[in-house]
Write a protein that holds these residues in place. Structure first.
Motif, PDB file in Angstrom:
ATOM      1  N   ARG A  62       0.939  -1.439  -0.044  1.00 45.36           N
ATOM      2  CA  ARG A  62      -0.212   0.227  -0.016  1.00 45.36           C
ATOM      3  C   ARG A  62       0.479   1.344  -0.336  1.00 45.36           C
ATOM      4  O   ARG A  62       0.581   2.129  -1.120  1.00 45.36           O
ATOM      5  CB  ARG A  62      -1.147   0.529   1.334  1.00 45.36           C
ATOM      6  CG  ARG A  62      -2.135   0.954   1.342  1.00 45.36           C
ATOM      7  CD  ARG A  62      -3.092   1.044   2.256  1.00 45.36           C
ATOM      8  NE  ARG A  62      -3.252  -0.014   3.151  1.00 45.36           N
ATOM      9  CZ  ARG A  62      -3.770  -0.696   4.030  1.00 45.36           C
ATOM     10  NH1 ARG A  62      -2.825   0.254   4.968  1.00 45.36           N
ATOM     11  NH2 ARG A  62      -3.923  -1.970   4.271  1.00 45.36           N
ATOM     12  N   LEU A  63       1.892   0.690   0.909  1.00 42.23           N
ATOM     13  CA  LEU A  63       2.666   2.974   1.018  1.00 42.23           C
ATOM     14  C   LEU A  63       3.371   2.578  -0.363  1.00 42.23           C
ATOM     15  O   LEU A  63       3.147   3.554  -0.889  1.00 42.23           O
ATOM     16  CB  LEU A  63       3.809   2.522   2.031  1.00 42.23           C
ATOM     17  CG  LEU A  63       5.093   3.063   2.251  1.00 42.23           C
ATOM     18  CD1 LEU A  63       4.044   4.920   2.623  1.00 42.23           C
ATOM     19  CD2 LEU A  63       5.998   2.541   3.024  1.00 42.23           C
ATOM     20  N   ALA A  64       3.314   1.194  -0.815  1.00 40.18           N
ATOM     21  CA  ALA A  64       4.721   1.911  -2.932  1.00 40.18           C
ATOM     22  C   ALA A  64       3.870   1.868  -3.545  1.00 40.18           C
ATOM     23  O   ALA A  64       4.130   3.364  -4.764  1.00 40.18           O
ATOM     24  CB  ALA A  64       5.493   0.267  -2.457  1.00 40.18           C
ATOM     25  N   PHE A  85      -2.608   5.315   4.750  1.00 42.89           N
ATOM     26  CA  PHE A  85      -4.131   5.093   6.137  1.00 42.89           C
ATOM     27  C   PHE A  85      -2.797   3.580   6.453  1.00 42.89           C
ATOM     28  O   PHE A  85      -2.332   2.641   5.739  1.00 42.89           O
ATOM     29  CB  PHE A  85      -4.516   5.079   6.256  1.00 42.89           C
ATOM     30  CG  PHE A  85      -5.267   4.540   7.424  1.00 42.89           C
ATOM     31  CD1 PHE A  85      -5.908   5.476   8.082  1.00 42.89           C
ATOM     32  CD2 PHE A  85      -5.925   3.500   7.718  1.00 42.89           C
ATOM     33  CE1 PHE A  85      -5.740   5.372   9.710  1.00 42.89           C
ATOM     34  CE2 PHE A  85      -6.804   2.325   8.603  1.00 42.89           C
ATOM     35  CZ  PHE A  85      -6.151   3.556   9.841  1.00 42.89           C
ATOM     36  N   GLN A  86      -2.556   3.335   7.499  1.00 41.34           N
ATOM     37  CA  GLN A  86      -2.104   2.292   8.487  1.00 41.34           C
ATOM     38  C   GLN A  86      -2.133   2.679   9.579  1.00 41.34           C
ATOM     39  O   GLN A  86      -2.006   3.730  10.435  1.00 41.34           O
ATOM     40  CB  GLN A  86      -0.727   2.144   7.574  1.00 41.34           C
ATOM     41  CG  GLN A  86       0.381   0.415   8.322  1.00 41.34           C
ATOM     42  CD  GLN A  86       0.369   0.734  10.000  1.00 41.34           C
ATOM     43  OE1 GLN A  86       0.769   1.605  10.409  1.00 41.34           O
ATOM     44  NE2 GLN A  86       0.071  -1.003  10.529  1.00 41.34           N
ATOM     45  N   ALA A  87      -2.549   2.032  10.617  1.00 40.90           N
ATOM     46  CA  ALA A  87      -3.150   1.743  12.114  1.00 40.90           C
ATOM     47  C   ALA A  87      -3.030   0.202  12.554  1.00 40.90           C
ATOM     48  O   ALA A  87      -3.298  -0.554  12.018  1.00 40.90           O
ATOM     49  CB  ALA A  87      -3.615   2.818  12.462  1.00 40.90           C
ATOM     50  N   PHE A  91       3.717   6.980   5.069  1.00 45.09           N
ATOM     51  CA  PHE A  91       2.322   6.533   6.631  1.00 45.09           C
ATOM     52  C   PHE A  91       1.829   7.631   7.325  1.00 45.09           C
ATOM     53  O   PHE A  91       2.599   8.768   7.416  1.00 45.09           O
ATOM     54  CB  PHE A  91       2.814   5.098   7.320  1.00 45.09           C
ATOM     55  CG  PHE A  91       3.190   4.622   7.025  1.00 45.09           C
ATOM     56  CD1 PHE A  91       2.220   3.294   6.295  1.00 45.09           C
ATOM     57  CD2 PHE A  91       4.099   3.453   7.105  1.00 45.09           C
ATOM     58  CE1 PHE A  91       2.037   2.455   5.157  1.00 45.09           C
ATOM     59  CE2 PHE A  91       4.770   2.139   6.906  1.00 45.09           C
ATOM     60  CZ  PHE A  91       3.419   1.679   5.846  1.00 45.09           C
ATOM     61  N   THR A  92       0.434   7.527   7.272  1.00 46.91           N
ATOM     62  CA  THR A  92       0.220   8.582   8.532  1.00 46.91           C
ATOM     63  C   THR A  92       0.234   8.304   9.635  1.00 46.91           C
ATOM     64  O   THR A  92       0.545   7.114  10.170  1.00 46.91           O
ATOM     65  CB  THR A  92      -1.955   8.049   8.417  1.00 46.91           C
ATOM     66  OG1 THR A  92      -2.261   6.794   8.503  1.00 46.91           O
ATOM     67  CG2 THR A  92      -2.245   8.651   6.585  1.00 46.91           C
ATOM     68  N   PRO A  93       0.575   9.408  10.467  1.00 51.80           N
ATOM     69  CA  PRO A  93      -0.321  11.041  10.130  1.00 51.80           C
ATOM     70  C   PRO A  93       0.840  12.037   9.525  1.00 51.80           C
ATOM     71  O   PRO A  93       0.462  13.044   9.386  1.00 51.80           O
ATOM     72  CB  PRO A  93      -0.201  11.455  11.809  1.00 51.80           C
ATOM     73  CG  PRO A  93       1.227  10.681  12.345  1.00 51.80           C
ATOM     74  CD  PRO A  93       1.143   9.351  12.106  1.00 51.80           C
TER      75      PRO A  93
END
Length: 447
Positions: free
Chosen positions: A124-126, A291-293, A284-286
């Motif tokens: 997702r980040l890539a 979004f990743q949590a 990545f958030t924030p």
């Protein structure tokens, strides 16, 4: 060997657990061994049978089942302070600092709860970082139970590898053969402007252990740089096991943009992590908009265990010990195979080992010049044209014989191996030379 209680437990499990297990690879034939407790490099099952354990939790247990006292103390202290908080703690900062100091690619870290979650988040980040959708993966590679990588086939003819994954997911995943630089160049020629990342295990460790041929990862690095894609190393298995504290990327001398971790980085507790360049990680958030949590991310007990695990390795001869025993195992198995099963290929490096039941081997020639302690993809080795170079090569081996005959015979002799031909086996700090010799004697009988 009496297995009555394991059989009875499996019968009960089949009523309440799908397939009787909580992870598919545990459904071994004729029934799983149900473990009661561990002891050093051994496990004792529910029937009281003792086994030399080369499964080691599928990799996390660098110290075997007797955790060093400083690690135990760190775990107990963290657990005594409270199970978890949902807010940051100092230990997660310290653990991230340790990883960033030792792993070449890592400037920042995001902790998650499993290797699967780490690779999901890295993909997702890539995609968020590049604004692209497609990812390149290796045929026969494994990156956890996620939709984006449970894909098989080849570019233009890729399909989900399991029920439950929509075909639309497979559309954006491009599987290519490991160790085939021409295939990598071709997929970039065809899709380079749409490729967000190449996701690759530096060593295929869920396909019988396949080492990279010389220059392969350098080719991937060059292609990613040329096309503005990210190179992502999945070091869930190899991280802090191959190459010591520098991981496989340090051993191979190729630095990815992102790295995923699991297993050892949590000291035997559920954990995963993504590490990499700060400019990418801050997506990545924030800090960024990807979004990743996770409720349990950076869990204080897992952080304390993982940090103490790695610190102990930094201060003791852990890697020297496990790598030496791994070498002795592979050399011993190589000698046995030369006598009893000359077509088979011994694979592995550092503290990983496996025997792939390959069907063909060199005819004649000086086999004494073969790789003595596991295939290194040496072009001068007489076995070079026969040793596995892709996941498909391993799949063409006698995988049923390994699982249905060989592994069961080894289990009967008190040697516990991973559940199939494809999964790595692991040496721990608790293993001894006597464990190696016992295992080699069992190999002689089982082969």
């Amino acid at each position: 060997m009496n297995n009555d209680r394991s059989r009875a437990l499996y019968d009960r499990a089949l009523s309440v657990l799908p397939g009787g297990v909580n992870s598919s690879v545990r459904a071994t034939l004729p029934h799983p061994v149900f473990v009661d407790h561990g002891d050093g490099g051994h496990v004792i099952d529910a029937d009281g049978n003792r086994y030399v354990d080369w499964v080691m939790g599928y990799g996390p247990l660098l110290y075997g089942h007797d955790v060093p006292e400083p690690v135990t103390a760190a775990i107990q202290s963290a657990a005594a302070d409270g199970p978890m908080y949902g807010v940051p703690t100092e230990i997660e900062v310290e653990h991230a600092e340790f990883i960033a100091r030792h792993v070449p690619s890592v400037e920042q870290v995001r902790f998650v709860n499993s290797g699967t979650e780490a690779t999901v988040s890295a993909v997702r980040l890539a995609r968020g970082h590049t604004g692209r959708d497609k990812i390149v993966v290796m045929q026969g590679g494994y990156h956890g139970a996620q939709e984006s990588t449970l894909v098989e086939g080849e570019p233009g003819a890729q399909v989900p590898s399991t029920a439950g994954v929509p075909e639309e997911f497979a559309e954006h995943t491009l599987p290519v053969p490991f160790n085939d630089p021409d295939a990598a160049r071709e997929v970039f020629d065809d899709h380079g402007d749409d490729i967000a990342a190449v996701l690759v295990e530096p060593i295929l460790a869920n396909s019988g252990i396949v080492m990279p041929v010389d220059g392969y990862h350098e080719t991937l690095r060059e292609l990613c740089d040329e096309h503005g894609s990210l190179l992502v190393f999945d070091e869930v298995i190899t991280g802090f096991r191959v190459g010591g504290l520098g991981c496989a990327q340090g051993k191979l001398g190729v630095t990815p943009d992102l790295t995923t971790f699991g297993k050892i980085v949590g000291g035997g507790f559920p954990v995963g992590a993504i590490g990499g360049r700060a400019d990418v990680m801050e997506g990545f958030t924030p800090a960024g908009d990807v979004f990743q949590a996770g409720t349990f991310s950076g869990h204080p007990v897992a952080m304390a265990a993982g940090k103490a695990y790695l610190e102990y390795a930094a201060e003791h001869d852990v890697y020297e010990h496990v790598n030496e025993l791994g070498r002795r195992l592979r050399e011993g198995i190589t000698d046995i195979c030369a006598e009893q099963a000359p077509t088979y290929t011994v694979v592995g490096t550092d503290s990983l080992f496996k025997t792939v039941f390959t069907r063909e081997g060199p005819i004649g020639g000086d086999l004494e010049t073969c790789c003595p302690a596991g295939c290194t993809q040496d072009p001068d080795c007489p076995r070079y044209d026969y040793c596995p170079k892709t996941g498909a090569d391993v799949a063409r081996a006698e995988t049923d014989r390994w699982e249905r005959v060989f592994r069961q015979e080894m289990t009967d002799q008190g040697i516990l191996l991973t559940g199939n031909q494809f999964e790595s086996q692991f040496v721990s700090y608790a293993h001894t030379e006597a464990d190696v010799e016992e295992t080699l004697e069992a190999y002689k009988h089982a082969l």
